[in-house]
Design an enzyme around this catalytic site. Structure first.
Site, PDB file in Angstrom:
ATOM      1  NE  ARG A 153       1.656   4.708  -5.076  1.00 47.37           N
ATOM      2  CZ  ARG A 153       2.175   3.164  -5.722  1.00 47.37           C
ATOM      3  NH1 ARG A 153       1.607   2.695  -6.002  1.00 47.37           N
ATOM      4  NH2 ARG A 153       3.180   3.174  -6.269  1.00 47.37           N
ATOM      5  CE  LYS A 180      10.725   6.659  -2.524  1.00 51.69           C
ATOM      6  NZ  LYS A 180       9.232   7.228  -3.578  1.00 51.69           N
ATOM      7  CB  SER A 200       4.852   6.823   3.588  1.00 57.73           C
ATOM      8  OG  SER A 200       4.630   5.841   2.027  1.00 57.73           O
ATOM      9  CE1 TYR A 204       7.162  11.506   4.323  1.00 58.18           C
ATOM     10  CE2 TYR A 204       7.649   9.344   4.528  1.00 58.18           C
ATOM     11  CZ  TYR A 204       6.691  10.215   3.891  1.00 58.18           C
ATOM     12  OH  TYR A 204       7.288  10.263   2.265  1.00 58.18           O
ATOM     13  CE  LYS A 218       9.628   6.333  -6.734  1.00 57.88           C
ATOM     14  NZ  LYS A 218       8.907   7.335  -6.129  1.00 57.88           N
ATOM     15  CD  GLU A 233      17.368   1.946 -13.810  1.00 60.93           C
ATOM     16  OE1 GLU A 233      18.128   3.071 -13.852  1.00 60.93           O
ATOM     17  OE2 GLU A 233      16.448   2.119 -14.125  1.00 60.93           O
ATOM     18  CE  LYS A 250       2.462   5.049  -9.116  1.00 58.02           C
ATOM     19  NZ  LYS A 250       3.799   6.229  -8.540  1.00 58.02           N
TER      20      LYS A 250
HETATM   21  C1  PBG Z   1       5.363   9.292  -6.559  1.00 52.22           C
HETATM   22  C2  PBG Z   1       6.231   8.996  -5.534  1.00 52.22           C
HETATM   23  C3  PBG Z   1       5.856   8.223  -4.454  1.00 52.22           C
HETATM   24  C4  PBG Z   1       7.233   8.232  -3.061  1.00 52.22           C
HETATM   25  C5  PBG Z   1       8.387   9.134  -3.253  1.00 52.22           C
HETATM   26  N1  PBG Z   1       7.430   9.961  -4.855  1.00 52.22           N
HETATM   27  C6  PBG Z   1       5.344   6.949  -4.445  1.00 52.22           C
HETATM   28  C7  PBG Z   1       5.062   5.968  -5.373  1.00 52.22           C
HETATM   29  O1  PBG Z   1       6.218   5.594  -6.582  1.00 52.22           O
HETATM   30  O2  PBG Z   1       4.586   5.098  -6.157  1.00 52.22           O
HETATM   31  C8  PBG Z   1       6.844   7.517  -2.187  1.00 52.22           C
HETATM   32  C9  PBG Z   1       6.806   7.927  -0.871  1.00 52.22           C
HETATM   33  C10 PBG Z   1       6.596   7.328   0.258  1.00 52.22           C
HETATM   34  O3  PBG Z   1       5.918   6.419   0.510  1.00 52.22           O
HETATM   35  O4  PBG Z   1       6.886   7.731   1.482  1.00 52.22           O
HETATM   36  N2  PBG Z   1       6.823  10.182  -7.613  1.00 52.22           N
END
Ligand code: PBG
Length: 324
Positions: free
Chosen positions: A206, A249, A275, A314, A196, A234, A218
């Protein structure tokens, strides 16, 4: 022309193209991420046009609708009230919290629906981070894992089929596996967000959950976008710790990572069309610049071709409709 080899021969008709297709896309490969809250209203999301933040009743109705389209899996993301957010995110393991209630309602209405739950503290954290922020401002690893295992057990007790840690703490998959087993949930699977990345493509998500970090970013726990070798490290760790499914991701901007992970992984591979990827397609289509339906299927086919066995998107219901 003297051309004995003519690749176009196999492109000449729809039947020939179907016969020679290398990558299939079907609704049962898709996982639908859904947003929910504790209000009674189903609220359209300003930061994600076309998507809704569901009430519990609305969520059950939406699950029923998408099942009739052939979507069998949902993953749940809660918007938690500000008054329930704390620095240690303890609402995340409240057995009467929003997610356990939603899981129980969904499984009650449709036992065959696969319900996947997210493990991370960001929706519950007053700091907007996936873990507990320490005095120096960094996210504490081992202290966070202690909370995450309680969150995972609460979700499994409510009936979740798959637990999906998205927090990127070290050692959380093994700790969650051990805690699930100790609590009698040997059959609950773990889908780990393995590779990730710290991505700007998460911005609209968010906004939907009001879960952006209050300070900092992050990068201290999610992977830096420049790395692929590290993703394989990982994968090795998550598989050794007992992950049943590994994930990459975002998906579209990381297809090379997806290919590398798919080649190396002994377990199934998921990819998350996040997203920002959704919005780029949706916004350009709303402006009349792209053909949305065609781009949806092309983007998902590309993610499958790069090695994903399953895709979180989505667009799952819309793609299922198009494929139907
Ligand atoms: C947080 C989480 C995030 C997403 C899924 N779980 C955001 C982040 O890590 O800040 C993002 C999913 C998306 O953007 O569609 N644990």
């Amino acid at each position: 022309m003297d051309l004995p080899i003519r690749p176009r021969r196999l492109r000449a008709s729809a039947s020939l193209r179907a016969l020679t297709r290398e990558t299939d896309l079907s609704p049962d490969r898709l996982i639908y991420p859904v947003f929910l809250h504790g209000d009674d209203a189903d609220t359209p999301l300003a930061s994600l046009p076309g998507l809704t933040r569901w009430s519990l009743d609305g969520l059950v109705g939406e699950a029923k609708r998408v099942r009739s389209l052939g979507i069998n899996s949902v993953v749940l993301f809660p918007k938690v009230e500000d008054r329930l957010k704390t620095t240690d995110g303890r609402e995340s393991f409240n057995p009467d919290g929003l997610i356990p209630r939603a899981v129980a309602m969904l499984k009650d209405a449709d036992p065959d629906l696969l319900v996947i739950t997210d493990v991370a503290l960001d929706p519950y954290s007053s700091d907007g981070h996936d873990g507990i922020v320490g005095p120096a401002g960094n996210v504490l690893n081992d202290e966070t894992v202690e909370v995450l295992v309680q969150q995972a057990v609460a979700q499994a007790r409510a009936g979740a089929d798959i637990i999906s840690p998205s927090d990127m703490m070290d050692g959380r998959v093994g700790a969650i596996r051990a805690a699930l087993d100790a609590d009698g949930h040997e059959d609950v699977a773990i889908m780990s967000y393995t590779a990730k990345y710290a991505s700007a493509y998460y911005g609209p998500f968010r906004g939907a959950l009001d879960s952006a970090p209050k300070s900092g970013d992050k990068l201290g726990y999610q992977m830096q976008p420049a790395n692929v070798r590290e993703a394989l490290r990982e994968v090795a760790l998550d598989v050794a710790e007992g992950a049943d499914i590994v994930m990459v991701k975002p998906a579209g901007p990381y297809l090379d990572v997806l290919r590398a992970v798919a080649d190396a992984s002994p377990v199934p591979v998921a990819a998350y069309q996040v997203s920002g990827e959704y919005l780029m397609i949706a916004a350009a289509s709303a402006a009349g610049w792209l053909d949305e339906d065609k781009v949806i299927l092309e983007s998902l086919t590309g993610i499958r071709r790069a090695g994903a066995d399953m895709i979180l998107t989505y667009y799952a219901p819309r793609a299922a409709q198009l494929l139907g």
